[in-house]
Design an enzyme around this catalytic site. Structure first.
Site, PDB file in Angstrom:
ATOM      1  N   ARG A 224       0.837  -1.206   0.000  1.00  0.00           N
ATOM      2  CA  ARG A 224       0.000   0.000   0.000  1.00  0.00           C
ATOM      3  C   ARG A 224       0.873   1.258   0.000  1.00  0.00           C
ATOM      4  NH1 ARG A 224      -3.973  -3.479   3.006  1.00  0.00           N
ATOM      5  NH2 ARG A 224      -2.845  -3.296   4.969  1.00  0.00           N
ATOM      6  N   PHE A 240     -12.118  -3.655  -5.401  1.00  0.00           N
ATOM      7  CA  PHE A 240     -12.130  -4.627  -4.293  1.00  0.00           C
ATOM      8  C   PHE A 240     -11.520  -3.970  -3.051  1.00  0.00           C
ATOM      9  CE2 PHE A 240     -11.256  -6.829  -8.329  1.00  0.00           C
ATOM     10  CZ  PHE A 240     -12.349  -7.670  -8.443  1.00  0.00           C
ATOM     11  N   ASP A 262     -16.462  -1.733  -4.008  1.00  0.00           N
ATOM     12  CA  ASP A 262     -16.579  -3.075  -3.440  1.00  0.00           C
ATOM     13  C   ASP A 262     -18.018  -3.534  -3.617  1.00  0.00           C
ATOM     14  OD1 ASP A 262     -14.522  -4.691  -1.388  1.00  0.00           O
ATOM     15  OD2 ASP A 262     -16.610  -5.324  -1.235  1.00  0.00           O
ATOM     16  N   ASP A 310      -7.064  -5.336  -6.224  1.00  0.00           N
ATOM     17  CA  ASP A 310      -6.678  -6.171  -5.073  1.00  0.00           C
ATOM     18  C   ASP A 310      -7.819  -7.136  -4.750  1.00  0.00           C
ATOM     19  OD1 ASP A 310      -5.413  -7.225  -2.833  1.00  0.00           O
ATOM     20  OD2 ASP A 310      -6.065  -5.612  -1.509  1.00  0.00           O
ATOM     21  N   CYS A 350      -3.681 -12.926  -4.188  1.00  0.00           N
ATOM     22  CA  CYS A 350      -3.361 -13.449  -2.862  1.00  0.00           C
ATOM     23  C   CYS A 350      -3.566 -14.955  -2.776  1.00  0.00           C
ATOM     24  CB  CYS A 350      -4.177 -12.749  -1.782  1.00  0.00           C
ATOM     25  SG  CYS A 350      -5.959 -12.950  -1.946  1.00  0.00           S
TER      26      CYS A 350
END
Length: 406
Positions: A224, A240, A262, A310, A350
């Site tokens: 970040r 996201f 989101d 992300d 991720c």
């Protein structure tokens, strides 16, 4: 081999090779024995077919992973001093690699710290834990006591321990889900579940009872910060966003405007709460990111010159990697088409199963299909409080890249 006090199991050559290479898991199909009485959660010695000792671990016949290796040191005795020493090593490592950021970091990262199946995050004075293996479940109070005691030496007075052991993986270990404050003497058991943390200068209200995972994703801390370095004066679309962490880092860095997207209104409400906590302007938008990127491209123009992707893990098993690949490619392709020439893209995965090689291949294909060329600025992984242990590929999961669309 000298006589040891633990029952022994024997593994086939495939398992022996993996153990010698450093991997800590032994699967049931690879083992025979033990001949001695043994209970789930007990310590066992693991031997090759030639009788060579390969390590000592925790057995569980309920689990596909039958043994999780704890130690490869023949001198280890798994008494209270052993667990205290292992906790101390984990804390010393965090203090060294995190420095000023020690107050909010992952203190124990499972196999990477030789606590198989145990996660512990520190949010100021709150410990949030997840236990995914029976062996750690049976020893968690001992480990928690040492954490509380040793953290005091770092100036951290633990107020409470909250357990978030909710994963379906617990059922595969023969355990039920567990949530709630752990009843360790001297610690609180009736807090409201909120704690304020500061990361990269940004304040966040962490909901460690109802938030995702342990309440906040600490692994992207320095990613970040890297993303924010490009944000000054730019129009940022944070996709996201969850509770707004990338968006707020960019706003703090002087972005011209930031829109956080989101599908969860609850997450966006928390993002707005965090924005207010910092006095930062933030536009939020509830939408499906796939559809939003398509709609924006159809409208034409370039409303954003910096897009951050992300997403949550699109795959949690090897069987769904192809579908995940398509999902990652779609959102990256659409973002590349939407950005102007000279615009910037931050993109992540991720999922451990979406390997770095696959992720880079996907980005090359997305760029080719979008008719753009990518100028790579930086490639990063998870923060060092989530260490990557070589020989254990499961500990390497986060991929983060920054590009200019050239």
């Amino acid at each position: 081999m000298a006589l040891r006090p633990y029952p022994t199991i024997t593994v086939n050559e495939k398992a022996a090779r993996a153990l010698r290479a450093g991997h800590p898991w032994v699967y049931g199909a690879e083992t025979t024995g033990p001949e001695q009485p043994c209970q789930d959660g007990d310590l066992v010695d693991v031997l090759s077919k030639k009788g060579r000792w390969l390590g000592t671990g925790l057995i569980n016949d309920h689990s596909k992973i039958r043994v999780r290796i704890l130690s490869r040191n023949t001198n280890d005795r798994f008494d209270d001093a052993f667990w205290r020493r292992r906790v101390q090593h984990a804390l010393d490592y965090r203090k060294t690699v995190m420095g000023q950021d020690f107050s909010c970091c992952r203190l124990i990262f499972g196999e990477a710290d030789h606590f198989p199946g145990l996660t512990v995050d520190l949010f100021e004075n709150i410990l949030v834990t997840e236990v995914l293996s029976l062996g750690m479940e049976q020893r968690r109070e001992q480990i928690y006591r040492h954490l509380v005691d040793l953290l005091a030496g770092y100036g951290v007075t633990v107020a409470a321990i909250y357990e978030r052991s909710e994963s379906p993986l617990r059922a595969k270990e023969g355990m039920e889900t567990v949530t709630g404050f752990y009843p360790l003497p001297g610690l609180a058991a009736d807090l409201d579940g909120h704690v304020t943390i500061r990361e990269n200068g940004v304040l966040y209200d962490v909901d460690y009872i109802h938030g995702q995972k342990t309440g906040f994703f600490l692994d992207q801390k320095y990613n970040r910060k890297a993303a924010a370095r490009l944000a000054q004066g730019r129009r940022v679309l944070d996709c996201f966003t969850h509770t707004g962490a990338f968006a707020l880092n960019c706003a703090m860095a002087g972005a011209q405007a930031v829109t956080a997207v989101d599908i969860s209104q609850e997450a966006l409400t928390q993002a707005q709460r965090n924005a207010a906590l910092n006095g930062l302007p933030l536009e939020t938008r509830q939408a499906d990111v796939f559809q939003l990127l398509t709609d924006l491209a159809q409208k034409g123009g370039h409303p954003y010159d910096y897009i951050i992707l992300d997403p949550p893990a699109f795959t949690k098993s090897s069987s769904t990697v192809k579908n995940a690949y398509r999902g990652y490619k779609q959102i990256n392709y659409r973002a590349m088409k939407l950005l102007p020439r000279g615009g910037y893209l931050a993109t992540c995965s991720c999922s451990h199963f979406m390997t770095a090689g696959l992720f880079l291949q996907m980005l090359r294909e997305a760029a080719a299909d979008a008719g753009v060329r990518l100028r790579q600025i930086e490639e990063r992984r998870q923060a060092p409080d989530h260490p990557i242990l070589w020989g254990v590929p499961e500990t390497e999961y986060l991929k983060f890249l920054l590009f200019q669309v050239a």
